[in-house]
Design a protein around this motif. Structure first.
Motif, PDB file in Angstrom:
ATOM      1  N   ALA A   1      26.627 -13.110 -15.932  1.00 49.06           N
ATOM      2  CA  ALA A   1      26.097 -14.440 -16.292  1.00 49.06           C
ATOM      3  C   ALA A   1      24.566 -14.386 -16.358  1.00 49.06           C
ATOM      4  CB  ALA A   1      26.532 -15.468 -15.257  1.00 49.06           C
ATOM      5  N   VAL A   2      24.020 -15.049 -17.375  1.00 48.78           N
ATOM      6  CA  VAL A   2      22.567 -15.117 -17.546  1.00 48.78           C
ATOM      7  C   VAL A   2      22.198 -16.549 -17.953  1.00 48.78           C
ATOM      8  CG1 VAL A   2      22.122 -12.685 -18.064  1.00 48.78           C
ATOM      9  CG2 VAL A   2      22.890 -14.189 -19.889  1.00 48.78           C
ATOM     10  N   ASN A   3      20.909 -16.771 -18.256  1.00 48.21           N
ATOM     11  CA  ASN A   3      20.530 -18.162 -18.516  1.00 48.21           C
ATOM     12  C   ASN A   3      20.496 -18.555 -19.992  1.00 48.21           C
ATOM     13  OD1 ASN A   3      18.207 -16.842 -19.172  1.00 48.21           O
ATOM     14  ND2 ASN A   3      17.070 -17.491 -17.357  1.00 48.21           N
ATOM     15  N   SER A   4      20.916 -17.675 -20.888  1.00 50.92           N
ATOM     16  CA  SER A   4      21.107 -18.049 -22.297  1.00 50.92           C
ATOM     17  C   SER A   4      21.793 -16.899 -23.033  1.00 50.92           C
ATOM     18  CB  SER A   4      19.770 -18.356 -22.990  1.00 50.92           C
ATOM     19  OG  SER A   4      19.026 -17.168 -23.175  1.00 50.92           O
ATOM     20  N   CYS A   5      22.294 -17.225 -24.208  1.00 49.33           N
ATOM     21  CA  CYS A   5      22.867 -16.179 -25.067  1.00 49.33           C
ATOM     22  C   CYS A   5      21.753 -15.251 -25.549  1.00 49.33           C
ATOM     23  CB  CYS A   5      23.570 -16.845 -26.248  1.00 49.33           C
ATOM     24  SG  CYS A   5      24.277 -15.703 -27.435  1.00 49.33           S
ATOM     25  N   THR A   6      20.580 -15.825 -25.799  1.00 48.94           N
ATOM     26  CA  THR A   6      19.448 -15.011 -26.243  1.00 48.94           C
ATOM     27  C   THR A   6      19.131 -13.943 -25.197  1.00 48.94           C
ATOM     28  OG1 THR A   6      18.595 -17.043 -27.218  1.00 48.94           O
ATOM     29  CG2 THR A   6      17.095 -15.161 -27.164  1.00 48.94           C
ATOM     30  N   ALA A   7      19.119 -14.359 -23.928  1.00 49.79           N
ATOM     31  CA  ALA A   7      18.855 -13.408 -22.837  1.00 49.79           C
ATOM     32  C   ALA A   7      19.922 -12.318 -22.822  1.00 49.79           C
ATOM     33  CB  ALA A   7      18.830 -14.146 -21.502  1.00 49.79           C
ATOM     34  N   ALA A   8      21.193 -12.703 -23.014  1.00 48.91           N
ATOM     35  CA  ALA A   8      22.290 -11.726 -22.995  1.00 48.91           C
ATOM     36  C   ALA A   8      22.091 -10.694 -24.105  1.00 48.91           C
ATOM     37  CB  ALA A   8      23.632 -12.438 -23.154  1.00 48.91           C
ATOM     38  N   MET A   9      21.726 -11.165 -25.295  1.00 54.89           N
ATOM     39  CA  MET A   9      21.543 -10.231 -26.420  1.00 54.89           C
ATOM     40  C   MET A   9      20.338  -9.330 -26.179  1.00 54.89           C
ATOM     41  SD  MET A   9      22.605 -12.386 -29.821  1.00 54.89           S
ATOM     42  CE  MET A   9      21.577 -13.824 -29.618  1.00 54.89           C
ATOM     43  N   HIS A  10      19.271  -9.903 -25.624  1.00 51.96           N
ATOM     44  CA  HIS A  10      18.077  -9.102 -25.335  1.00 51.96           C
ATOM     45  C   HIS A  10      18.428  -8.001 -24.337  1.00 51.96           C
ATOM     46  CE1 HIS A  10      13.593  -9.065 -23.900  1.00 51.96           C
ATOM     47  NE2 HIS A  10      13.868  -8.057 -24.688  1.00 51.96           N
ATOM     48  N   LEU A  11      19.162  -8.351 -23.293  1.00 54.45           N
ATOM     49  CA  LEU A  11      19.551  -7.354 -22.282  1.00 54.45           C
ATOM     50  C   LEU A  11      20.429  -6.270 -22.895  1.00 54.45           C
ATOM     51  CD1 LEU A  11      20.330  -9.590 -19.154  1.00 54.45           C
ATOM     52  CD2 LEU A  11      18.275  -8.226 -19.602  1.00 54.45           C
ATOM     53  N   ALA A  12      21.330  -6.682 -23.768  1.00 54.28           N
ATOM     54  CA  ALA A  12      22.227  -5.699 -24.394  1.00 54.28           C
ATOM     55  C   ALA A  12      21.415  -4.688 -25.192  1.00 54.28           C
ATOM     56  CB  ALA A  12      23.238  -6.405 -25.294  1.00 54.28           C
ATOM     57  N   TRP A  13      20.486  -5.182 -26.002  1.00 55.97           N
ATOM     58  CA  TRP A  13      19.698  -4.259 -26.834  1.00 55.97           C
ATOM     59  C   TRP A  13      18.778  -3.409 -25.972  1.00 55.97           C
ATOM     60  CZ3 TRP A  13      21.747  -2.957 -31.008  1.00 55.97           C
ATOM     61  CH2 TRP A  13      22.311  -3.875 -31.894  1.00 55.97           C
ATOM     62  N   LEU A  14      18.239  -3.977 -24.906  1.00 54.79           N
ATOM     63  CA  LEU A  14      17.379  -3.173 -24.023  1.00 54.79           C
ATOM     64  C   LEU A  14      18.176  -2.021 -23.434  1.00 54.79           C
ATOM     65  CD1 LEU A  14      15.303  -5.859 -22.060  1.00 54.79           C
ATOM     66  CD2 LEU A  14      14.435  -4.169 -23.702  1.00 54.79           C
ATOM     67  N   HIS A  15      19.390  -2.333 -22.980  1.00 61.12           N
ATOM     68  CA  HIS A  15      20.198  -1.258 -22.403  1.00 61.12           C
ATOM     69  C   HIS A  15      20.492  -0.179 -23.437  1.00 61.12           C
ATOM     70  CE1 HIS A  15      23.129   1.057 -20.307  1.00 61.12           C
ATOM     71  NE2 HIS A  15      23.909   0.959 -21.362  1.00 61.12           N
ATOM     72  N   LEU A  16      20.703  -0.619 -24.677  1.00 58.98           N
ATOM     73  CA  LEU A  16      21.066   0.352 -25.717  1.00 58.98           C
ATOM     74  C   LEU A  16      19.843   1.150 -26.177  1.00 58.98           C
ATOM     75  CD1 LEU A  16      23.592  -2.023 -27.468  1.00 58.98           C
ATOM     76  CD2 LEU A  16      24.159   0.075 -26.215  1.00 58.98           C
ATOM     77  N   GLY A  17      18.704   0.875 -25.564  1.00 54.97           N
ATOM     78  CA  GLY A  17      17.527   1.718 -25.771  1.00 54.97           C
ATOM     79  C   GLY A  17      16.718   1.365 -27.003  1.00 54.97           C
ATOM     80  N   LEU A  18      16.902   0.163 -27.513  1.00 59.86           N
ATOM     81  CA  LEU A  18      16.193  -0.237 -28.730  1.00 59.86           C
ATOM     82  C   LEU A  18      14.690  -0.362 -28.463  1.00 59.86           C
ATOM     83  CD1 LEU A  18      17.353  -0.980 -31.484  1.00 59.86           C
ATOM     84  CD2 LEU A  18      17.070  -3.376 -30.859  1.00 59.86           C
ATOM     85  N   GLY A  19      13.897   0.112 -29.398  1.00 58.72           N
ATOM     86  CA  GLY A  19      12.447   0.039 -29.202  1.00 58.72           C
ATOM     87  C   GLY A  19      11.706   0.156 -30.517  1.00 58.72           C
ATOM     88  N   PRO A  20      10.372   0.228 -30.442  1.00 60.64           N
ATOM     89  CA  PRO A  20       9.554   0.320 -31.655  1.00 60.64           C
ATOM     90  C   PRO A  20       9.980   1.497 -32.541  1.00 60.64           C
ATOM     91  CG  PRO A  20       8.176  -0.094 -29.725  1.00 60.64           C
ATOM     92  CD  PRO A  20       9.566   0.161 -29.209  1.00 60.64           C
ATOM     93  N   GLY A  21       9.999   1.238 -33.847  1.00 60.24           N
ATOM     94  CA  GLY A  21      10.397   2.284 -34.795  1.00 60.24           C
ATOM     95  C   GLY A  21      11.880   2.209 -35.139  1.00 60.24           C
ATOM     96  N   ASP A  22      12.647   1.481 -34.322  1.00 57.00           N
ATOM     97  CA  ASP A  22      14.090   1.363 -34.586  1.00 57.00           C
ATOM     98  C   ASP A  22      14.380   0.167 -35.491  1.00 57.00           C
ATOM     99  OD1 ASP A  22      14.467   3.451 -32.836  1.00 57.00           O
ATOM    100  OD2 ASP A  22      14.985   2.170 -31.127  1.00 57.00           O
ATOM    101  N   GLU A  23      15.512   0.252 -36.171  1.00 57.61           N
ATOM    102  CA  GLU A  23      15.960  -0.866 -37.017  1.00 57.61           C
ATOM    103  C   GLU A  23      17.366  -1.289 -36.604  1.00 57.61           C
ATOM    104  OE1 GLU A  23      13.645   0.505 -41.121  1.00 57.61           O
ATOM    105  OE2 GLU A  23      15.839   0.558 -41.044  1.00 57.61           O
ATOM    106  N   VAL A  24      17.635  -2.570 -36.787  1.00 55.61           N
ATOM    107  CA  VAL A  24      18.983  -3.098 -36.526  1.00 55.61           C
ATOM    108  C   VAL A  24      19.409  -3.950 -37.724  1.00 55.61           C
ATOM    109  CG1 VAL A  24      20.351  -4.656 -35.067  1.00 55.61           C
ATOM    110  CG2 VAL A  24      18.712  -3.101 -34.008  1.00 55.61           C
ATOM    111  N   ILE A  25      20.640  -3.791 -38.132  1.00 55.03           N
ATOM    112  CA  ILE A  25      21.200  -4.630 -39.202  1.00 55.03           C
ATOM    113  C   ILE A  25      21.504  -5.998 -38.591  1.00 55.03           C
ATOM    114  CG2 ILE A  25      23.131  -4.911 -40.816  1.00 55.03           C
ATOM    115  CD1 ILE A  25      21.437  -2.377 -41.368  1.00 55.03           C
ATOM    116  N   VAL A  26      20.977  -7.058 -39.213  1.00 55.40           N
ATOM    117  CA  VAL A  26      21.136  -8.423 -38.679  1.00 55.40           C
ATOM    118  C   VAL A  26      21.590  -9.337 -39.813  1.00 55.40           C
ATOM    119  CG1 VAL A  26      19.905 -10.386 -37.632  1.00 55.40           C
ATOM    120  CG2 VAL A  26      19.307  -8.052 -36.958  1.00 55.40           C
ATOM    121  N   PRO A  27      22.583 -10.187 -39.572  1.00 56.78           N
ATOM    122  CA  PRO A  27      22.992 -11.107 -40.639  1.00 56.78           C
ATOM    123  C   PRO A  27      21.878 -12.101 -40.972  1.00 56.78           C
ATOM    124  CG  PRO A  27      24.258 -11.511 -38.622  1.00 56.78           C
ATOM    125  CD  PRO A  27      23.366 -10.351 -38.348  1.00 56.78           C
TER     126      PRO A  27
END
Ligand SMILES: Cc1ncc(COP(=O)(O)O)c(C=O)c1O
Length: 404
Positions: A74-100
């Motif tokens: 549990a976290v304090n927003s869906c935005t926070a949950a998505m941010h945590l997920a991407w942080l864990h997956l190691g996303l950082g500068p120079g990377d790209e993500v496909i977004v709708p």
């Protein structure tokens, strides 16, 4: 004569133009809170534990049971949950993500907050979900992940998305903000990718006022999200510390915790979720039935064997000749007391921050732009009374007739 002029002054009257009161008021969404939730909040307030407590743990357990998730954080927003997920997956500068392109800005912000870049992909016309046929063309050697959004609660065909992700070794994060209760092939959305992220904002399927949940099959994702939601501290619960202050910080974290009051509300809401979903479904089907015969409207796909929608709302799409009159139609519905919304006002890449960062033609993302410009989201939530659906159908017909 009195010196107290305030007592003798006539009340201030502000003239307002006479507007007939609508025969009823149907909000687009309304949090369904009753005595159970109020009592649960008072219970928490009577204790001294307001964070890191049993309500959050119980809410997580209940959410995990409901969705079939091995782990829920549990976290304090869906935005926070998505941010945590991407942080864990190691996303950082120079990377790209496909977004709708057709989503809430939060889906894109979660990627950008990691310093990575969004590569937007247009929607498919039938559902508004990401056009899976266009994903591979957007993949480069910098792509690290695919973000999918179950638009308005309609599941994306995750098997096709996962096949692409496997071919290119990409992570997948599911934005399930509007999709609590949605399943694909009988499995709850959010469990196909590396993480699924939910929102409990007031008009969502359940609410905690503000709040979110991350679910995952992967223990490492859950462990890391639980650490990063609280500053990266390894021992958050005081009772777990051998002595006061005996903790360390193992990574860069945030304060994304859910508090006990929010979790207590969420726990009560979970007990009512099946009823909420049944009401949404019945309202949506009845609305669809009543609106299907209106020539000026297109209805996005919402049913079909493998895909069980969470029915967040019913978005009707005005056919082109009527599109210019959308504002008048929405005004007319408002005057009749029917609350409507727009999902979403513009494709994310057309919002100023993203337009400046990734310059692109105004006519890009034609399908998403069509949804944004021509759709009207109608209410289907459990707050509707039985007569409301008929009233909404009649109001839509009258509103369309009034602009012809
Ligand atoms: C698709 C989608 N994702 C994410 C969010 C953001 O959710 P939250 O406010 O819980 O961060 C929303 C908000 O409505 C949304 O519609």
């Amino acid at each position: 004569m009195t010196s107290d002029t305030a007592t003798t002054r006539p009340p201030l009257e502000i003239a307002s133009p006479a507007r007939p009161k609508p025969p009823r008021t149907i909000p687009f969404g309304r949090p369904m809170l009753d005595a159970d939730e109020r009592y649960a909040v008072l219970e928490v307030l009577s204790r001294s534990t307001l964070t890191h407590g049993p309500e959050v743990e119980a809410f997580e357990a209940s959410f995990a049971r409901y969705t079939g998730a091995p782990h829920a954080v549990a976290v304090n927003s869906c935005t926070a949950a998505m941010h945590l997920a991407w942080l864990h997956l190691g996303l950082g500068p120079g990377d790209e993500v496909i977004v709708p392109a057709l989503t809430h800005v939060a889906t894109a912000h979660a990627v950008e907050l990691c310093g990575a870049q969004c590569v937007f992909v247009d929607a498919e016309p039938a559902t508004g979900n990401i056009d899976i046929d266009r994903i591979e063309a957007a993949i480069t050697d910098r792509t690290r992940g695919i973000s999918v959004v179950h638009f308005l609660g309609m599941p994306v065909d995750m098997l096709r998305v996962l096949a692409i992700a496997r071919r290119h070794d990409l992570a997948v994060v599911e934005d399930c903000a509007l999709a609590l209760g949605a399943t694909l092939d009988g499995q709850h959305v959010g469990l196909f990718g590396d993480a699924g992220c939910f929102s409990f904002y007031p008009v969502k399927h359940i609410t905690t006022a503000e709040g979110g949940m991350l679910i995952t099959n992967r223990p490492a994702v859950a462990r890391d999200a639980a650490t990063r939601r609280a500053f990266g501290i390894d021992r958050n619960v005081v009772a777990e510390r051998p002595s006061p202050g005996d903790y360390d910080v193992t990574c860069l974290g945030h304060n994304y915790r859910m508090n006990e009051i929010a979790a207590a509300i969420g726990l009560k809401q979970m007990q009512r979720l099946d009823g909420f979903l049944a009401a949404r479904r019945a309202n949506a089907l009845a609305l669809e039935d009543g609106l299907r015969t209106i020539d000026e409207l297109e209805l996005p796909d919402s049913t079909g064997g493998r895909f069980c929608s969470a029915r967040y709302c019913l978005a009707v799409v005005l056919r082109v000749p009527l599109a210019a009159a959308r504002r008048n139609i929405m005004d007319s519905l408002k005057q009749r007391g029917v609350g409507v919304s727009v999902y979403y006002p513009r494709p994310v890449p057309h919002l100023r921050y993203y337009r400046q960062k990734y310059p692109m033609a105004d006519n890009s993302f034609a399908v998403a732009s069509g949804f944004c410009a021509r759709s009207i989201a109608l209410p289907v939530g459990p707050h509707l009374r039985s007569e409301d659906v008929g009233y909404i159908i009649a109001s839509v017909k009258e509103a369309i007739a009034s602009v012809k």
